[in-house]
Design an enzyme around this catalytic site. Structure first.
Site, PDB file in Angstrom:
ATOM      1  N   THR A   1      27.263   7.529  21.527  1.00 56.66           N
ATOM      2  CA  THR A   1      28.125   8.061  22.580  1.00 56.66           C
ATOM      3  C   THR A   1      28.007   9.572  22.656  1.00 56.66           C
ATOM      4  OG1 THR A   1      30.398   8.166  23.431  1.00 56.66           O
ATOM      5  CG2 THR A   1      30.130   8.182  21.037  1.00 56.66           C
ATOM      6  N   ARG A   2      28.196  10.095  23.866  1.00 59.73           N
ATOM      7  CA  ARG A   2      28.271  11.548  24.078  1.00 59.73           C
ATOM      8  C   ARG A   2      29.545  11.884  24.830  1.00 59.73           C
ATOM      9  NH1 ARG A   2      25.645  10.484  29.255  1.00 59.73           N
ATOM     10  NH2 ARG A   2      26.511  12.253  30.399  1.00 59.73           N
TER      11      ARG A   2
ATOM     12  N   HIS B   1      37.753   5.926  25.045  1.00 59.82           N
ATOM     13  CA  HIS B   1      39.039   5.435  25.518  1.00 59.82           C
ATOM     14  C   HIS B   1      39.198   3.969  25.112  1.00 59.82           C
ATOM     15  CE1 HIS B   1      39.723   9.180  27.553  1.00 59.82           C
ATOM     16  NE2 HIS B   1      38.586   9.062  28.229  1.00 59.82           N
TER      17      HIS B   1
ATOM     18  N   HIS C   1      36.227   1.562  25.495  1.00 59.95           N
ATOM     19  CA  HIS C   1      35.154   1.743  24.517  1.00 59.95           C
ATOM     20  C   HIS C   1      35.511   1.083  23.192  1.00 59.95           C
ATOM     21  CE1 HIS C   1      34.811   5.377  27.215  1.00 59.95           C
ATOM     22  NE2 HIS C   1      33.600   4.870  27.325  1.00 59.95           N
TER      23      HIS C   1
ATOM     24  N   ARG D   1      24.873   0.099  29.709  1.00 59.69           N
ATOM     25  CA  ARG D   1      24.397   0.135  31.093  1.00 59.69           C
ATOM     26  C   ARG D   1      23.951   1.558  31.407  1.00 59.69           C
ATOM     27  NH1 ARG D   1      26.141   1.129  36.265  1.00 59.69           N
ATOM     28  NH2 ARG D   1      25.600  -0.437  37.861  1.00 59.69           N
TER      29      ARG D   1
ATOM     30  N   MET E   1      33.868  -3.729  29.796  1.00 58.69           N
ATOM     31  CA  MET E   1      35.214  -4.206  29.506  1.00 58.69           C
ATOM     32  C   MET E   1      36.179  -3.669  30.559  1.00 58.69           C
ATOM     33  SD  MET E   1      34.680  -5.972  26.757  1.00 58.69           S
ATOM     34  CE  MET E   1      36.325  -6.257  26.078  1.00 58.69           C
TER      35      MET E   1
ATOM     36  N   VAL F   1      26.403  46.632  36.244  1.00 54.46           N
ATOM     37  CA  VAL F   1      25.793  45.905  35.132  1.00 54.46           C
ATOM     38  C   VAL F   1      24.434  46.508  34.799  1.00 54.46           C
ATOM     39  CG1 VAL F   1      24.781  43.708  34.441  1.00 54.46           C
ATOM     40  CG2 VAL F   1      27.022  43.751  35.539  1.00 54.46           C
ATOM     41  N   ARG F   2      23.677  46.858  35.848  1.00 54.71           N
ATOM     42  CA  ARG F   2      22.383  47.501  35.633  1.00 54.71           C
ATOM     43  C   ARG F   2      22.542  48.789  34.814  1.00 54.71           C
ATOM     44  NH1 ARG F   2      17.011  45.971  36.225  1.00 54.71           N
ATOM     45  NH2 ARG F   2      16.928  44.259  37.706  1.00 54.71           N
TER      46      ARG F   2
ATOM     47  N   ARG G   1      14.543  40.836  36.426  1.00 54.36           N
ATOM     48  CA  ARG G   1      15.667  40.492  37.302  1.00 54.36           C
ATOM     49  C   ARG G   1      16.323  39.185  36.848  1.00 54.36           C
ATOM     50  NH1 ARG G   1      13.407  41.337  43.343  1.00 54.36           N
ATOM     51  NH2 ARG G   1      11.405  40.963  42.313  1.00 54.36           N
TER      52      ARG G   1
ATOM     53  N   ILE H   1      22.401  40.598  43.544  1.00 52.79           N
ATOM     54  CA  ILE H   1      21.596  39.977  44.602  1.00 52.79           C
ATOM     55  C   ILE H   1      21.254  38.545  44.205  1.00 52.79           C
ATOM     56  CG2 ILE H   1      19.367  40.056  45.804  1.00 52.79           C
ATOM     57  CD1 ILE H   1      19.523  43.121  45.654  1.00 52.79           C
ATOM     58  N   ALA H   2      20.770  38.359  42.973  1.00 50.80           N
ATOM     59  CA  ALA H   2      20.452  37.030  42.434  1.00 50.80           C
ATOM     60  C   ALA H   2      19.594  36.223  43.402  1.00 50.80           C
ATOM     61  CB  ALA H   2      21.729  36.282  42.081  1.00 50.80           C
TER      62      ALA H   2
ATOM     63  N   LYS I   1      21.754  53.010  51.425  1.00 51.80           N
ATOM     64  CA  LYS I   1      21.030  53.700  50.354  1.00 51.80           C
ATOM     65  C   LYS I   1      19.587  54.028  50.743  1.00 51.80           C
ATOM     66  CE  LYS I   1      23.742  51.136  46.912  1.00 51.80           C
ATOM     67  NZ  LYS I   1      23.675  50.197  45.761  1.00 51.80           N
TER      68      LYS I   1
END
Length: 574
Positions: free
Chosen positions: A197-198, A202, A205, A291, A332, A436-437, A451, A477-478, A516
């Protein structure tokens, strides 16, 4: 390095050196070239070292890799469905040749193993995706990993393990294959059915595992994956606390809980065969195969990538070689008239009322703080999950503005920041592209790689802000969709919300503004690689919000964002 032959599961490869030899090898390794293992490589190394990946004795060479990709067979014909490879950068690969010894280190620089290089090669990632996962669709997380995260060169070779990766959480539950086999033998368990399981468990299960153990006349091992699972899954800390609650629902001395440090690939049928081999190595005699076992869900067109019973069919096909029996998953359901659970194929829906809550509905109820009925989930499990997943109004979130230079994204982001701070209730942080730059990425240039790294740094910071309940507002910009998707996954894995806002102001309008003078310089050839001119901008296909500021005031744009936040439940703005 010895072959152990314990009473369960056949020969187990333990690649760990004894303490004295390990210390001697470690001293020699100071001058070896070093590779810092990724999270996925750390998981693979741990299961190679402790025998979980028996009969493998290291990262696959090209002959084994080619055989596994093509036919699910190692070069010697042994069944093995998933490549276990060490991917490295081009630059590092150029320093290596066959026969070299490489020190494999954890992120803290601790040497965990020595790899003796047998060969190096450049794999065909597209072929690997098609053959192993049956698709090249980017919605499959393993396909995306191969394309965007895997390094270009694979290095094969045997390993000598000096130590296992360190863990400080749930150490009493991290049993190696040998230790788990010894526990089974000590307790007199001869038939053991494993439950992979990951997800949190409940009531359905628990009822499923009760039924499977009874059918197999076996003891039960709850064996959850705590390495790497599907992006967006519940973190393993929360899940393990839930498993510990659930463990008390079983009769004493019948059920065990142990953790598996596996990096899942979400590979469906092949992964189910892989899980069976691993559980055999851990000493189990049976495995519950569900399943769409280990399936990643839907592809980019909304179709299921794997069929619901493809995994069961493949495990059945190789049953004679696996050395472990499959217990098929039986769904179930809660039957109102019986006040209990029953297999769906034993319910007469013409006379009986089936009650169910889908995963989507469960998550909605959790987000909105609604009741979860006792017949669905144990109260203590639900309460544990509420600690991790509070209602959306109490979760952190990231607003990720993306658009061309001059589109107005930074201006809108500033306005939204001020309005959120005016309202109060949570910390707000603005991660503007230019700032940030200057403060976080000042050493980076403007190549595609730099980038990309800059945006990932922004995503990392935003995810940490989100994880701690804050609002992160990003305005770079991303230009690349894959990088934006990586940021989304970082934030969503921090149990918060991610709202992508495309400021879709046309290029012509952005050039007209050009405060700019950057567009003019780019048109004149004074700046190269400028987004929108000689470098593409990959517009978001399905952002949470799209705004064109051509005929829209800053106030109007900010209000659209605030209304979207409210509509998605992250804040009550009344």
């Amino acid at each position: 390095m010895t072959d152990l032959i314990p009473p369960y599961g056949g020969t187990l490869k333990d690649l760990r050196l004894d303490a004295a030899t390990a210390e001697s090898v470690k001293a020699d390794a100071v001058d070896y070239p070093s590779w810092d293992l990724t999270d996925r490589q750390l998981c693979d190394l741990e299961l190679l070292a402790n025998g979980g990946f028996s009969p493998l004795e290291g990262f696959m060479d090209q002959r084994d890799y080619d055989g596994v990709v093509s036919d699910m067979r190692l070069a010697d014909g042994t069944l093995w469905p998933v490549p276990i490879t060490l991917d490295v950068s081009e630059a590092f690969a150029t320093t290596l040749q066959a026969g070299d010894r490489v020190a494999l280190r954890d992120p803290e620089g601790v040497i965990l193993a020595i790899l003796t290089v047998s060969d190096l090669w450049r794999p065909d990632h597209e072929r690997e995706a098609e053959r192993v996962y049956g698709t090249r669709d980017p919605a499959h997380p393993a396909v995306t990993w191969l394309r965007e995260q895997s390094h270009p060169v694979y290095v094969g070779g045997r390993i000598e393990a000096l130590d296992l990766p360190g863990h400080y959480d749930f150490t009493h539950l991290r049993l190696t294959p040998a230790a788990l086999r010894e526990r089974f033998q000590r307790n007199g368990w001869r038939r053991i059915v494993a439950f992979q399981t990951r997800n949190p468990m409940h009531r359905a299960h628990v009822e499923l595992t009760f039924l499977a153990a009874r059918q197999a006349e076996a003891n039960l091992l709850i064996h959850p994956v705590v390495g790497m699972t599907k992006p967006g899954d519940v973190d393993h800390y929360s899940r393990v606390r839930c498993y510990e609650h659930v463990l008390h629902k079983y009769p004493e001395q019948t059920t065990a809980l142990s953790l598996l440090p596996l990096a899942m690939r979400m590979g469906g049928p092949r992964e189910a065969v892989w899980h069976a081999i691993i559980r055999r190595n851990y000493g189990c005699t049976h495995l519950i195969v569900g399943r769409d076992h280990a399936g990643p869900g839907k592809d980019s067109q909304g179709e299921e990538i794997y069929g619901p019973y493809d995994a069961q069919d493949m495990v059945t096909r190789y049953a004679d070689e696996l050395g472990i029996q499959m217990v098929p998953f039986r769904m179930m359901v809660y039957v109102q008239e019986r006040a209990g659970y029953a297999p769906i194929d034993e319910v007469d829906e013409s006379t009986e009322t089936v009650m169910n809550i889908s995963g989507t509905e469960f998550r909605r109820r959790m987000r909105e703080g609604l009741e979860i009925p006792d017949w669905f989930g144990y109260p203590e499990v639900v309460e544990e999950l509420r600690k991790t997943f509070p209602p959306r109004a109490k979760q952190g979130f990231t607003l990720f503005f993306t658009g061309l230079s001059g589109s107005g994204k930074s201006t809108i982001a500033n306005a939204v920041m001020v309005k959120l701070m005016e309202r109060g209730g949570r910390p707000v942080t603005l991660l503007d592209g230019d700032r940030v730059r200057k403060h976080l990425s000042s050493e980076l240039g403007f190549s595609k790689a730099h980038r990309d790294l800059n945006i990932r740094r922004i995503g990392f910071v935003a995810a940490e802000i989100t994880r701690n309940g804050g609002a992160a507002i990003c305005a770079p910009i991303a230009p690349y969709s894959a990088t934006r998707q990586a940021v989304r996954e970082m934030v969503e894995s921090a149990n918060g919300g991610f709202l992508e806002i495309h400021v879709a102001t046309p290029l012509e309008e952005c050039e007209r503004r050009d405060r700019k003078g950057l567009y003019a310089r780019a048109r004149a050839g004074q700046i190269t690689g400028f987004t929108g001119i000689d470098d593409p901008y990959e517009a978001p296909e399905m952002p949470e919000l799209r705004i064109d500021t051509t005929d829209c005031s800053v106030e109007e744009a900010a209000q659209q964002v605030l209304l979207k936040i409210e509509a998605m439940g992250f804040m009550d703005l009344q």
